[in-house]
Scaffold this motif. Sequence first.
Motif, short mmCIF file in Angstrom:
data_model
loop_
_atom_site.label_atom_id
_atom_site.label_comp_id
_atom_site.label_asym_id
_atom_site.label_seq_id
_atom_site.Cartn_x
_atom_site.Cartn_y
_atom_site.Cartn_z
N SER A 1 54.06 41.84 15.97
CA SER A 1 52.99 41.01 16.52
C SER A 1 51.71 41.23 15.74
N ALA A 2 51.45 42.48 15.39
CA ALA A 2 50.24 42.78 14.63
C ALA A 2 50.29 42.11 13.28
N THR A 3 51.49 42.09 12.64
CA THR A 3 51.61 41.45 11.34
C THR A 3 51.40 39.95 11.46
N GLU B 1 55.03 30.23 11.94
CA GLU B 1 54.13 30.77 10.93
C GLU B 1 52.86 31.28 11.60
N ALA B 2 52.21 32.28 10.99
CA ALA B 2 51.07 32.94 11.62
C ALA B 2 49.94 31.99 12.04
N PRO B 3 49.46 31.10 11.15
CA PRO B 3 48.36 30.22 11.58
C PRO B 3 48.73 29.38 12.79
N GLU B 4 49.95 28.83 12.79
CA GLU B 4 50.38 28.01 13.92
C GLU B 4 50.47 28.85 15.19
N THR B 5 51.03 30.05 15.05
CA THR B 5 51.14 30.95 16.20
C THR B 5 49.76 31.29 16.75
N ASN B 6 48.81 31.55 15.88
CA ASN B 6 47.47 31.91 16.31
C ASN B 6 46.81 30.78 17.09
N PHE B 7 46.94 29.56 16.58
CA PHE B 7 46.34 28.42 17.28
C PHE B 7 47.01 28.19 18.63
N GLU B 8 48.32 28.34 18.68
CA GLU B 8 49.03 28.17 19.94
C GLU B 8 48.64 29.25 20.94
N ALA B 9 48.49 30.49 20.45
CA ALA B 9 48.09 31.59 21.32
C ALA B 9 46.68 31.35 21.86
N LEU B 10 45.77 30.89 20.99
CA LEU B 10 44.40 30.62 21.42
C LEU B 10 44.39 29.51 22.48
N ASP C 1 49.76 47.53 24.87
CA ASP C 1 49.00 46.29 24.81
C ASP C 1 49.03 45.74 23.40
N VAL C 2 49.35 44.46 23.28
CA VAL C 2 49.47 43.81 21.97
C VAL C 2 48.57 42.59 21.95
N ALA C 3 47.81 42.44 20.88
CA ALA C 3 46.90 41.31 20.76
C ALA C 3 47.67 40.03 20.46
N LEU C 4 47.17 38.91 20.95
CA LEU C 4 47.78 37.61 20.68
C LEU C 4 47.17 36.93 19.46
N ILE C 5 45.90 37.22 19.17
CA ILE C 5 45.20 36.57 18.07
C ILE C 5 44.63 37.62 17.12
N PHE D 1 42.09 39.94 14.77
CA PHE D 1 40.85 40.65 15.10
C PHE D 1 39.63 39.76 14.87
N SER D 2 39.60 39.04 13.74
CA SER D 2 38.43 38.21 13.41
C SER D 2 38.25 37.10 14.44
N TRP D 3 39.36 36.56 14.95
CA TRP D 3 39.27 35.51 15.96
C TRP D 3 38.72 36.07 17.26
N ALA D 4 39.21 37.25 17.65
CA ALA D 4 38.75 37.87 18.90
C ALA D 4 37.26 38.19 18.82
#
Length: 451
Positions: free
Chosen positions: A37-39, A88-97, A307-311, A313-316
Amino acid sequence: MTFGGMSMRQAYRTIRQEKKDSIRARRGWSQVTNAESATSTGSSTLASMRHAAENEEEMMKLEADEKTPLSLLQKSSISGTSIPEAPEAPETNFEALKEMFTENKINVLFAFLPLAYWSHAAGWSDGSIFILNFLAMVPLAAMLGVFTEELAAHTNDVIEELAAHTNDVIGGLINATFGNAVELVVAIQALLARDYRVVQASLIGSVFSNVLLVLGMCFLMGGLRYKEQEFVAQGAVASIALLAFSGLALLMPMFFGEGGIAQSADGQEVEITLSRMGAGMLILMYGQLLFFQLKTHVDLFEGDGDDVALIPFSWALAGLVIITAIVTLLSEWLVGSIDGFCEEFKLGKSFVGVIILPVNKMDLALGVALGSAVQIAVFVLPVIVMIGWFTGREMSLKFPPVEVYLYLVSVIIVSLCLTNERSNWLEGSLLIFTYAMIATGIYFESDDGFD
């Protein structure tokens, strides 16, 4: 900061983790491990790097023998987990946000954000400005907690291997700084406007709402489902004791300051001096509480640490900064409209500060309720007094006597409900009715002499 054997930070982290697990399950990310998840979110930990190094030779051998791509081997049973291919990471990040903003139904109130701005820009009535800005700040307060926990999760991940328990210290400090940021920002804006009555009423009102209304709702809802719920009273007793200590700090300037029963020759100067000394002692006590929870007795309060972050660090961090900036702006307009709102709706500042303003933070659970009350009483309030000192505002801990007495009675009632280490629906109803009775009295409280 505590309820039972769980710190405020750990209680909130547990709540957030359950919600994030639900998001992962719904999105098909439920099998992603901490390191992976971190990766996927752009975060690389020392633990995952060491794990990769230990298995590199085995993976290369398997790749050569089975002609299997390395990218698939990294998701294979080497880690002991069968992991589906994630987006893919960018898509996952946007979906998580997106999930973070849509998981809480209260976030529909974001629709009032442009109206809040326009009400100020167009010069609407103070009543309209207050209501619209108040409604817009409700989801902002909720999302502030979400982004704070995401940032704390990243600090846990980055320094996990550097020092034992240091991750909890950093996370605890982040929580102490942003855990009650809305109350802190509103109080600072009112302080700079020299509206000391709003400062006092909003902070003591937040304590009332946490220890009576929120805690009462938790007891009531839990009691309707279970006959009794047990908890470890060790942390709860510490929280109640700290609240009582803060009550003592409120009594000192009331007794020995201007108009007090033991007033000295220069009552006003003594009142301010006692307030600042009391604020310093409260802050020192809060520091000792953090040290107790996060260092010397960490074993009593630590959780599972998963505890695992969804997005990323820079986004948070960006989300935290942006929301804090918006809250600061809206709170300035909110505070500036209080006088007009009170006049338009025939309400006193005490009722607005004690009852209405604290309602913007109701997305709490039992473990967070007491902790949030302690954080406001022992950290936010004295910090406001110190800020007033450094900015030339004579902010005092001398509250209206009736509010101090109600505060102490509330602490006593809550402590009695916690003595048997069990909760039931009747105790929850008792706390809610106590809050309702206080709200009724505050409605008729006069602001004369405390403006």
